[in-house]
Motif scaffolding. Structure first.
Motif, PDB file in Angstrom:
ATOM      1  N   ALA A 112       9.987 -59.945   8.593  1.00  0.00           N
ATOM      2  CA  ALA A 112       8.726 -60.245   7.911  1.00  0.00           C
ATOM      3  C   ALA A 112       8.801 -59.792   6.460  1.00  0.00           C
ATOM      4  CB  ALA A 112       7.570 -59.550   8.609  1.00  0.00           C
ATOM      5  N   VAL A 113       8.761 -60.757   5.554  1.00  0.00           N
ATOM      6  CA  VAL A 113       8.732 -60.430   4.129  1.00  0.00           C
ATOM      7  C   VAL A 113       7.349 -59.902   3.772  1.00  0.00           C
ATOM      8  CG1 VAL A 113       8.845 -61.399   1.799  1.00  0.00           C
ATOM      9  CG2 VAL A 113      10.428 -62.171   3.540  1.00  0.00           C
ATOM     10  N   ARG A 114       6.332 -60.576   4.272  1.00  0.00           N
ATOM     11  CA  ARG A 114       4.948 -60.177   4.037  1.00  0.00           C
ATOM     12  C   ARG A 114       4.255 -60.041   5.384  1.00  0.00           C
ATOM     13  NH1 ARG A 114       1.254 -64.340   2.491  1.00  0.00           N
ATOM     14  NH2 ARG A 114      -0.700 -63.445   3.167  1.00  0.00           N
ATOM     15  N   TYR A 115       3.666 -58.895   5.621  1.00  0.00           N
ATOM     16  CA  TYR A 115       2.918 -58.637   6.850  1.00  0.00           C
ATOM     17  C   TYR A 115       1.638 -57.932   6.436  1.00  0.00           C
ATOM     18  CZ  TYR A 115       2.052 -57.457  11.723  1.00  0.00           C
ATOM     19  OH  TYR A 115       1.507 -57.373  12.975  1.00  0.00           O
ATOM     20  N   GLU A 116       0.502 -58.579   6.653  1.00  0.00           N
ATOM     21  CA  GLU A 116      -0.773 -58.008   6.241  1.00  0.00           C
ATOM     22  C   GLU A 116      -1.771 -58.036   7.393  1.00  0.00           C
ATOM     23  OE1 GLU A 116      -2.131 -60.273   2.906  1.00  0.00           O
ATOM     24  OE2 GLU A 116      -0.865 -59.187   1.499  1.00  0.00           O
ATOM     25  N   ILE A 117      -2.569 -56.982   7.473  1.00  0.00           N
ATOM     26  CA  ILE A 117      -3.667 -56.922   8.441  1.00  0.00           C
ATOM     27  C   ILE A 117      -4.937 -56.621   7.665  1.00  0.00           C
ATOM     28  CG2 ILE A 117      -4.652 -55.728  10.412  1.00  0.00           C
ATOM     29  CD1 ILE A 117      -1.883 -55.154  11.396  1.00  0.00           C
ATOM     30  N   ASN A 118      -5.918 -57.490   7.843  1.00  0.00           N
ATOM     31  CA  ASN A 118      -7.219 -57.279   7.227  1.00  0.00           C
ATOM     32  C   ASN A 118      -8.034 -56.409   8.182  1.00  0.00           C
ATOM     33  OD1 ASN A 118      -9.748 -57.396   6.073  1.00  0.00           O
ATOM     34  ND2 ASN A 118      -9.655 -59.591   5.660  1.00  0.00           N
ATOM     35  N   MET A 119      -8.183 -55.148   7.840  1.00  0.00           N
ATOM     36  CA  MET A 119      -8.856 -54.203   8.727  1.00  0.00           C
ATOM     37  C   MET A 119     -10.359 -54.454   8.829  1.00  0.00           C
ATOM     38  SD  MET A 119      -6.321 -52.711   9.811  1.00  0.00           S
ATOM     39  CE  MET A 119      -6.975 -51.451  10.832  1.00  0.00           C
ATOM     40  N   ARG A 150     -13.212 -53.399  -0.932  1.00  0.00           N
ATOM     41  CA  ARG A 150     -12.778 -54.287   0.149  1.00  0.00           C
ATOM     42  C   ARG A 150     -11.270 -54.549   0.100  1.00  0.00           C
ATOM     43  NH1 ARG A 150     -16.780 -57.107   2.846  1.00  0.00           N
ATOM     44  NH2 ARG A 150     -15.374 -58.804   3.317  1.00  0.00           N
ATOM     45  N   LYS A 151     -10.688 -54.577  -1.078  1.00  0.00           N
ATOM     46  CA  LYS A 151      -9.257 -54.892  -1.210  1.00  0.00           C
ATOM     47  C   LYS A 151      -8.366 -53.822  -0.587  1.00  0.00           C
ATOM     48  CE  LYS A 151      -9.882 -57.637  -5.334  1.00  0.00           C
ATOM     49  NZ  LYS A 151      -9.699 -57.730  -6.774  1.00  0.00           N
ATOM     50  N   THR A 152      -8.869 -52.590  -0.507  1.00  0.00           N
ATOM     51  CA  THR A 152      -8.057 -51.521   0.069  1.00  0.00           C
ATOM     52  C   THR A 152      -7.982 -51.605   1.591  1.00  0.00           C
ATOM     53  OG1 THR A 152      -9.965 -50.049   0.106  1.00  0.00           O
ATOM     54  CG2 THR A 152      -8.536 -49.938  -1.827  1.00  0.00           C
ATOM     55  N   PHE A 153      -8.805 -52.447   2.207  1.00  0.00           N
ATOM     56  CA  PHE A 153      -8.771 -52.601   3.663  1.00  0.00           C
ATOM     57  C   PHE A 153      -7.788 -53.671   4.118  1.00  0.00           C
ATOM     58  CE2 PHE A 153     -12.940 -50.540   3.284  1.00  0.00           C
ATOM     59  CZ  PHE A 153     -12.751 -49.521   4.190  1.00  0.00           C
ATOM     60  N   ILE A 154      -7.104 -54.311   3.192  1.00  0.00           N
ATOM     61  CA  ILE A 154      -6.036 -55.241   3.549  1.00  0.00           C
ATOM     62  C   ILE A 154      -4.739 -54.456   3.450  1.00  0.00           C
ATOM     63  CG2 ILE A 154      -4.860 -57.382   2.967  1.00  0.00           C
ATOM     64  CD1 ILE A 154      -7.532 -58.375   1.828  1.00  0.00           C
ATOM     65  N   TYR A 155      -4.200 -54.089   4.601  1.00  0.00           N
ATOM     66  CA  TYR A 155      -3.006 -53.256   4.649  1.00  0.00           C
ATOM     67  C   TYR A 155      -1.769 -54.135   4.603  1.00  0.00           C
ATOM     68  CZ  TYR A 155      -5.847 -49.246   6.047  1.00  0.00           C
ATOM     69  OH  TYR A 155      -6.760 -48.233   6.092  1.00  0.00           O
ATOM     70  N   GLY A 156      -0.894 -53.821   3.664  1.00  0.00           N
ATOM     71  CA  GLY A 156       0.367 -54.533   3.546  1.00  0.00           C
ATOM     72  C   GLY A 156       1.445 -53.890   4.402  1.00  0.00           C
ATOM     73  N   LYS A 157       2.609 -54.433   4.294  1.00  0.00           N
ATOM     74  CA  LYS A 157       3.735 -53.974   5.113  1.00  0.00           C
ATOM     75  C   LYS A 157       4.083 -52.510   4.825  1.00  0.00           C
ATOM     76  CE  LYS A 157       8.473 -55.270   6.085  1.00  0.00           C
ATOM     77  NZ  LYS A 157       9.521 -56.239   5.778  1.00  0.00           N
TER      78      LYS A 157
END
Length: 185
Positions: A112-119, A150-157
């Motif tokens: 996974a190059v990009r893996y994001e979870i929107n918490m 809100r942007k800090t709740f999108i966790y990247g890889k």
């Protein structure tokens, strides 16, 4: 005249007129005070949060974590099963092929190059954990920290990856928590 009308109305509804003690409300006040004093001597259910923490249930599902194997390589193969299983559509990922010389970074040919979870969308159901065939995703025992943006709740890889067990074994053991290790497939 008015008093007779109220008395007759009370009899129709089924209310009896109050006696002298009920008009003074002393029994009601005494009953309320006894309940209040009874609560004063009970143990308080609240805790002082930063200093004390309440124990979580053994099946508590917290923040998602991307797992590594014992050699520090990422387990995620970007198969997309976790994203498909997520009912809230909180997971997004992009896959890429492993380049020559990156065998020590990634376990499989694809990663996974990009893996994001929107918490903010995640409902902590655990379906991503169950869908993963490589045990790459699991829900840890830590809670999502609060924030105002809100942007800090999108966790990247990088925020989701567990520390490398080879370079930082203490942080790896702490991040792993008390969860038992599943057999890798």
């Amino acid at each position: 005249m008015i008093m007779q009308a109220l008395t007759s109305k009370a009899k129709q509804v089924g209310r009896k007129p109050m006696n002298f003690w009920e008009k003074l409300y002393i029994p009601a006040i005494a009953k309320g005070m006894s309940i209040t004093f009874g609560h004063i001597f009970r143990k308080k259910p609240t805790i002082n949060y930063p200093e004390q923490t309440r124990p979580f249930s053994p099946v508590f599902r917290g923040v998602q974590v991307l797992n590594r194997d014992e050699e520090g390589r990422e387990r995620c193969t970007a198969c997309g099963l976790c994203a498909v299983a997520c009912p809230a559509e909180a997971i997004t990922m992009e896959a890429a092929e492993r380049l020559p010389g990156e065998e020590n970074l990634y376990r499989e040919e694809k990663y996974a190059v990009r893996y994001e979870i929107n918490m903010l969308r995640c409902i902590f159901c655990g379906l991503c954990e169950e869908a993963c065939p490589k045990d790459a995703v699991y829900l840890s025992e830590s809670m999502v920290p609060s924030n105002y943006d809100r942007k800090t709740f999108i966790y990247g890889k990088q925020e989701l990856l567990i520390p490398n067990p080879v370079t930082d074994p203490e942080a790896y053991a702490k991040a792993k928590g008390k969860r038992p290790e599943k057999n890798s497939r």
